[in-house]
Design a protein around this motif. Structure first.
Motif, short mmCIF file in Angstrom:
data_model
loop_
_atom_site.label_atom_id
_atom_site.label_comp_id
_atom_site.label_asym_id
_atom_site.label_seq_id
_atom_site.Cartn_x
_atom_site.Cartn_y
_atom_site.Cartn_z
N GLU A 51 24.60 104.77 8.73
CA GLU A 51 23.17 105.00 8.92
C GLU A 51 22.87 104.92 10.41
O GLU A 51 23.17 103.92 11.06
N SER A 87 16.06 107.49 9.59
CA SER A 87 17.47 107.18 9.40
C SER A 87 18.21 108.46 9.05
O SER A 87 17.80 109.18 8.14
N ASN A 133 21.69 110.42 -0.76
CA ASN A 133 21.09 110.65 0.56
C ASN A 133 22.08 111.14 1.62
O ASN A 133 21.78 111.10 2.81
N ARG A 180 12.58 105.72 7.75
CA ARG A 180 13.24 104.44 7.50
C ARG A 180 12.58 103.66 6.37
O ARG A 180 13.25 102.96 5.62
N THR A 196 14.20 104.44 2.99
CA THR A 196 15.65 104.38 2.79
C THR A 196 16.05 103.32 1.77
O THR A 196 17.14 103.36 1.21
#
Length: 486
Positions: free
Chosen positions: A172, A179, A226, A233, A236
């Motif tokens: 990441e 991200s 993903n 972010r 995530t």
């Protein structure tokens, strides 16, 4: 604990006798009272009526999302809470909508070695004046190198988080508020350790994996959740890895310094001013709490020799005997494991640029974000003239690292610390009271009339809210004030 006991009592908390149903928007809207309250979080609907009296924030906070989708509200307040575990006995069912396929579900087949289709992310970063990230990979007989092109010039090792768990490889990359994620099930086995290198001036990241066998790889692996995506972010989710407890030592009568070691298959450096979440399973329920990592010491001469320094994370944690989480944490034995999340937080190093005066206001364990800020500021900001810490505690025995702070002030003339006690003994000769205009007026003196200033504040919510009000009354701007959550 009372809520956990209730969930394990066998009582029907949904009112549906164990059935799971599909919930339409119309049906959800009907359940919007304190006596009949359903809330949707990330597509799942929960009957939170029985939880009302146990919610730490009170009934009114829950009622803000009654009969509706409360995901955004939940994320704003405490997205770190493991609601799936806390509310699993309250699950009514799923919202009656078709789940959307991941953006990259069909796109992946069109990608050659991972060059990201521009249509997927171009719009996201274009508004921020950034180019789209992409990745590629190549191999030798003994290694596989994944190359990520962020096209950002402010990328450093803090921006890169890498985990290899079982066959899953996940990287990441933190790019502003987004991200970029590489997430694959590797096609072949690799060794535990790997290396990460960042070429900062071009924003290129190289992750070198060591092959277990000298075989040629035909592909990097199978894409997982993903993979090859750029997402905000906040969307995530929290990603955890298990860290081993290496040591714990008393700092004050109720505060301890915990040292956790990251697994060898993880690269994680928590940026200055950011926090992580610690997760433990307590009586069958996952409980999560946020904590800000600290340095192992404020003084270089107190530090151990630098050995695998980036593999250790330190936390100053106050143990509350009547609490749920910290007594369990304190009971852990050396060698036991604690799950640690990816870092979060809004503080950015760029706030230090050309800084001349840094004022820190901390109460109790609100001191923890200030530790790394102090270390970083005194070491890395050439323009810095003055750093002042006003540290509020109840008694002298509550002051964390008092001797280290006093030695640091003696060693570095730019730094000054003031201790303020709310319940001092008669022998106390220092300042006392609570945060107030009188205390701040002397403390907040700039080194020059127009010096660039940053004020950081952290402590219990009433302390922080009162402090921000007083600072605004003194005409400090929002940009000059940064508050942390204690």
């Amino acid at each position: 604990m009372d809520w956990i006991r209730l969930t394990k009592s066998g009582k029907d908390l949904t009112g549906l006798k164990g059935r799971l149903i599909e919930v339409t928007e119309e049906e959800l809207k009907k359940h919007n009272t304190k006596d009949d309250c359903w809330i949707c979080i990330r597509g799942f609907v929960y009957n939170v009526t029985p939880y009302m009296e146990y919610h730490p924030g009170g009934e009114d906070e829950l009622m803000r999302a009654a009969g509706s989708d409360g995901t955004d509200l939940f994320d704003q307040v405490h997205r770190w809470v493991n609601y799936e575990s806390m509310l699993k006995e309250c699950l009514v069912g799923r919202m009656a909508v078709k789940p959307a396929l991941p953006k990259d579900y069909h796109e992946e087949k069109k990608v050659l070695n991972g060059m990201l289709p521009k249509s997927q992310v171009a719009d996201t970063l274009a508004k921020e004046g950034c180019s789209s990230p992409s990745y590629d990979w190549f191999q030798t007989d003994s290694s596989v190198t994944i190359v990520i092109y962020t096209k950002q010039k402010d990328i450093n090792l803090d921006s890169v988080i890498v985990d290899h768990q079982d066959d899953s490889f996940r990287a990441e990359i933190l790019i502003k508020d987004y991200s970029y994620i590489i997430h694959v099930e590797l096609s072949h086995e690799i060794e535990e350790d790997f290396s990460v290198r960042v070429v900062e001036n071009v924003g290129k990241i190289e992750i070198v994996l060591k092959k277990k066998e000298n075989a040629s790889w035909k592909r990097l692996g199978h894409p997982l959740e993903n993979h090859n995506s750029l997402i905000p972010r906040k969307d995530t989710g929290l990603y955890y890895r298990k860290c081993r407890l290496i040591s714990k030592e008393g700092v004050t009568h109720d505060t301890k310094l915990f040292c956790l070691m990251l697994p060898p298959s993880t690269h994680l450096q928590v940026p200055v001013g950011q926090h992580v979440y610690l997760k433990l399973t307590i009586t069958g329920t996952e409980i999560v709490k946020p904590y800000t990592p600290v340095s192992d010491s404020l003084l270089s001469e107190f530090k151990e020799p630098v050995l695998l320094n980036n593999k250790y994370i330190y936390f100053l944690i106050k143990i509350y005997p009547a609490g749920l989480f910290t007594p369990e944490l304190d009971q852990l034995q050396i060698g036991d494991f604690v799950s640690v999340s990816n870092p979060e937080g809004s503080f950015k190093i760029s706030q230090f640029q050309e800084l001349e005066d840094l004022f820190l206001l901390a109460a109790g364990t609100g001191f923890t974000p200030m530790v790394k800020i102090l270390n970083y500021a005194l070491t890395n900001i050439p323009s810095l003239r003055k750093v002042k810490l006003m540290f509020f505690n109840k008694t002298e025995d509550d002051i964390i690292w008092r001797s280290q702070l006093e030695k640091l002030a003696f060693k570095d003339k730019r730094f000054d610390v003031e201790f303020v006690l709310s319940a001092p003994t008669s022998e106390w000769n220092g300042k006392w009271g609570h945060i107030s205009p009188a205390l701040l007026s002397e403390f907040l003196k700039r080194s020059s009339d127009k010096s660039k200033v940053l004020i950081c504040i952290c402590g219990p919510t009433p302390f922080t809210e009162q402090g921000i009000r007083l600072l605004r009354d003194r005409n400090f701007s929002k940009e000059e004030i940064h508050s942390f959550t204690a």
